[in-house]
Design a protein around this motif. Structure first.
Motif, mmCIF file in Angstrom:
data_model
loop_
_atom_site.group_PDB
_atom_site.id
_atom_site.type_symbol
_atom_site.label_atom_id
_atom_site.label_comp_id
_atom_site.label_asym_id
_atom_site.label_seq_id
_atom_site.Cartn_x
_atom_site.Cartn_y
_atom_site.Cartn_z
ATOM 1 N N ARG A 61 1.026 -1.523 -0.495
ATOM 2 C CA ARG A 61 -0.252 -0.115 0.012
ATOM 3 C C ARG A 61 1.266 1.111 0.078
ATOM 4 N N GLY A 62 2.029 0.767 -0.148
ATOM 5 C CA GLY A 62 3.032 2.051 -0.468
ATOM 6 C C GLY A 62 4.106 2.453 0.617
ATOM 7 N N GLY A 63 5.468 2.922 0.112
ATOM 8 C CA GLY A 63 5.801 3.062 1.363
ATOM 9 C C GLY A 63 5.983 3.112 3.046
ATOM 10 N N ASP A 64 4.779 3.754 3.134
ATOM 11 C CA ASP A 64 4.626 4.321 4.310
ATOM 12 C C ASP A 64 3.184 3.087 5.721
ATOM 13 N N ASP A 65 3.714 2.579 4.246
ATOM 14 C CA ASP A 65 2.679 1.326 5.226
ATOM 15 C C ASP A 65 3.747 0.100 5.892
ATOM 16 N N GLY A 66 4.442 0.198 7.910
ATOM 17 C CA GLY A 66 5.240 -0.069 7.949
ATOM 18 C C GLY A 66 4.940 -2.035 8.460
ATOM 19 N N LEU A 67 5.504 -2.807 8.970
ATOM 20 C CA LEU A 67 4.821 -4.157 9.120
ATOM 21 C C LEU A 67 5.185 -4.493 10.368
ATOM 22 N N SER A 68 5.918 -3.183 11.673
ATOM 23 C CA SER A 68 5.496 -3.563 12.817
ATOM 24 C C SER A 68 4.082 -2.695 12.653
ATOM 25 N N TRP A 69 3.811 -2.853 14.393
ATOM 26 C CA TRP A 69 2.842 -2.510 15.446
ATOM 27 C C TRP A 69 2.032 -1.216 15.729
ATOM 28 N N ARG A 70 1.417 -0.889 16.496
ATOM 29 C CA ARG A 70 1.172 0.802 17.429
ATOM 30 C C ARG A 70 0.998 -0.493 18.760
ATOM 31 N N TRP A 71 2.158 -0.285 19.423
ATOM 32 C CA TRP A 71 1.322 -1.002 20.827
ATOM 33 C C TRP A 71 -0.372 -0.566 21.247
ATOM 34 N N THR A 80 11.413 -3.421 18.419
ATOM 35 C CA THR A 80 10.710 -3.207 19.141
ATOM 36 C C THR A 80 10.870 -1.728 19.806
ATOM 37 N N GLY A 81 9.957 -0.393 19.974
ATOM 38 C CA GLY A 81 11.361 0.614 20.510
ATOM 39 C C GLY A 81 9.798 1.245 20.679
ATOM 40 N N ALA A 82 10.047 3.346 21.099
ATOM 41 C CA ALA A 82 9.377 4.372 21.159
ATOM 42 C C ALA A 82 8.958 5.140 19.890
ATOM 43 N N TYR A 83 7.732 5.287 20.342
ATOM 44 C CA TYR A 83 8.436 6.950 19.180
ATOM 45 C C TYR A 83 8.944 7.567 19.565
ATOM 46 N N PRO A 84 8.677 9.135 18.872
ATOM 47 C CA PRO A 84 9.821 8.832 17.158
ATOM 48 C C PRO A 84 10.700 7.398 17.403
ATOM 49 N N GLY A 85 10.607 6.903 16.215
ATOM 50 C CA GLY A 85 11.876 5.440 16.385
ATOM 51 C C GLY A 85 11.578 5.173 15.047
ATOM 52 N N GLU A 86 10.864 4.112 15.129
ATOM 53 C CA GLU A 86 10.490 3.630 14.101
ATOM 54 C C GLU A 86 9.586 4.710 12.401
ATOM 55 N N LYS A 87 9.456 4.241 11.095
ATOM 56 C CA LYS A 87 9.249 5.355 10.504
ATOM 57 C C LYS A 87 8.080 5.398 10.350
ATOM 58 N N TYR A 88 7.537 4.074 10.173
ATOM 59 C CA TYR A 88 6.359 3.225 9.536
ATOM 60 C C TYR A 88 6.196 2.207 10.128
ATOM 61 N N THR A 89 5.151 2.685 10.583
ATOM 62 C CA THR A 89 4.239 1.221 11.048
ATOM 63 C C THR A 89 2.647 0.903 10.332
ATOM 64 N N ARG A 90 2.164 0.169 11.357
ATOM 65 C CA ARG A 90 0.892 -0.638 10.157
ATOM 66 C C ARG A 90 -0.312 0.498 10.401
#
Length: 359
Positions: free
Chosen positions: A65-75, A209-219
């Motif tokens: 769905r584009g480069g801004d759709d990550g594989l990790s999830w927001r918890w 696994t970490g905290a925002y800001p960090g992972e640029k893209y999550t699902r």
């Protein structure tokens, strides 16, 4: 939409191979019947992070769905459960007293409740602090990038006019955990997200696994088939600012139940719930509930979260050594309430925990 084709990695149930296959069949049926759109992870043993007994049950990856759709999830608010673990680790080390006022650790906390609200009350959502969900001109304004208010937990919105006195009725509130994040930073010298990595993620070998800001893209997800609105995920702070994979969350659940993250006394204190507060414990709900196919009620530790289109449920069944994690990325979707004896969460836990006892 995600392609709804369930897959499994080895699921070995404690009762044996036949029970494991029965669990697979029942879990698959529950997922398909609910038209579930997301990822589910289940573990039925505690001996290792990703060894035998670990299962990943979910749907195949959806089309790109584009480069801004990550594989990790927001918890989402499962973050609060992680913060509770970090607080209890500091309790074990003598650095935090659950029944001391927040001002003992945060002399700069400007809230009218600062000298009376305790760490325990913050963990239980009994602080009387204002709720960020009500800030701004529309729901969710606090978490948008264009929010013009002050997010400093000690001097900004969370330190503003209170809505009640500490120790009163349970009232869900993200400010409680934003302030707890500041407490952790004060007593350890590390930002709460860095502390999570040092004391939970890194010892378990979790690198994604970490905290925002960090992972640029999550699902990201869909609400009524429309992409959710943009959010400033770092604005949630210690109330809902973690991201990671379902496997990582399962690994933490297993380590907690094994006793690797907290000793037995601290774990018992964190899981000691109050029926008068809806079985709220410290950062999670702990209760017994009947599950379909189980001969007696099952002890359940639950934490849930919800940000944008994403919903998450984290369940531990300590007596059965089972952990179940579910991430949904399309709304509306109803998880239901386990204690009511029906709904998706109840049926999923029943399928995972009780296949050998099913008629």
């Amino acid at each position: 939409m995600i392609r709804a084709a369930a897959f499994f990695l080895a699921l070995v149930h404690p009762a044996g191979a036949s029970a494991g296959q029965l669990a697979k069949d029942r879990i698959s049926a529950v997922i398909e019947a609910a038209d579930f759109d997301g990822d589910i992870a289940i573990s039925t043993e505690l001996s290792s992070s990703h060894g035998p007994g670990y299962a990943f049950i979910g749907t195949l990856p959806e089309p790109f769905r584009g480069g801004d759709d990550g594989l990790s999830w927001r918890w989402a608010s499962v973050t609060k459960q992680m913060v509770a673990i970090l607080v209890m680790q500091q309790v074990e080390r003598g650095a935090i007293d659950l029944d001391k006022a927040a001002s003992e650790y945060l002399p700069g906390f400007k809230s009218p409740n600062a000298t009376s609200v305790t760490i325990r009350q913050l963990l239980q959502h009994r602080s009387g602090l204002p709720n960020p969900d009500t800030a701004g001109e529309f729901p969710g304004a606090y978490y948008r990038a264009d929010f013009a208010g002050d997010r400093d937990p000690l001097t900004g919105f969370c330190a503003g006019p209170v809505i009640g006195q500490p120790g009163g009725e349970w009232s869900y509130n993200n400010c409680d955990y934003m302030v707890l994040g500041a407490v952790l930073e004060k007593v350890t010298g590390l930002a709460w997200g860095e502390l999570f990595v040092r004391d939970i993620a890194r010892p378990l070998g979790l690198t994604g696994t970490g905290a925002y800001p960090g992972e640029k893209y999550t699902r990201w997800g869909l609400i009524d088939d429309v992409r959710e609105p943009g959010l400033e995920l770092s604005a949630y702070g210690a109330s809902a600012g973690l991201y990671g994979t379902p496997e990582d969350l399962i690994a933490i659940d297993k380590a907690l139940m094994r006793g690797d993250l907290l000793g037995p006394d601290a774990l018992a204190e964190m899981w000691r719930s109050d029926p008068a507060l809806g079985y709220m414990a410290l950062g999670q709900w702990v209760f017994e509930a009947p599950l379909k196919g189980c001969k007696s009620p099952v002890l359940i530790v639950e934490r849930r979260g919800d940000i944008g289109a994403i919903q998450v449920r984290n369940f531990m069944l300590p007596d059965k050594q089972i952990a179940v994690v579910a991430f949904s990325q399309s709304k509306p979707f109803e998880f239901g309430e386990v204690w009511r004896g029906g709904g998706f969460s109840h049926d999923l836990l029943s399928a995972a925990a009780c296949p050998e006892e099913a008629p």
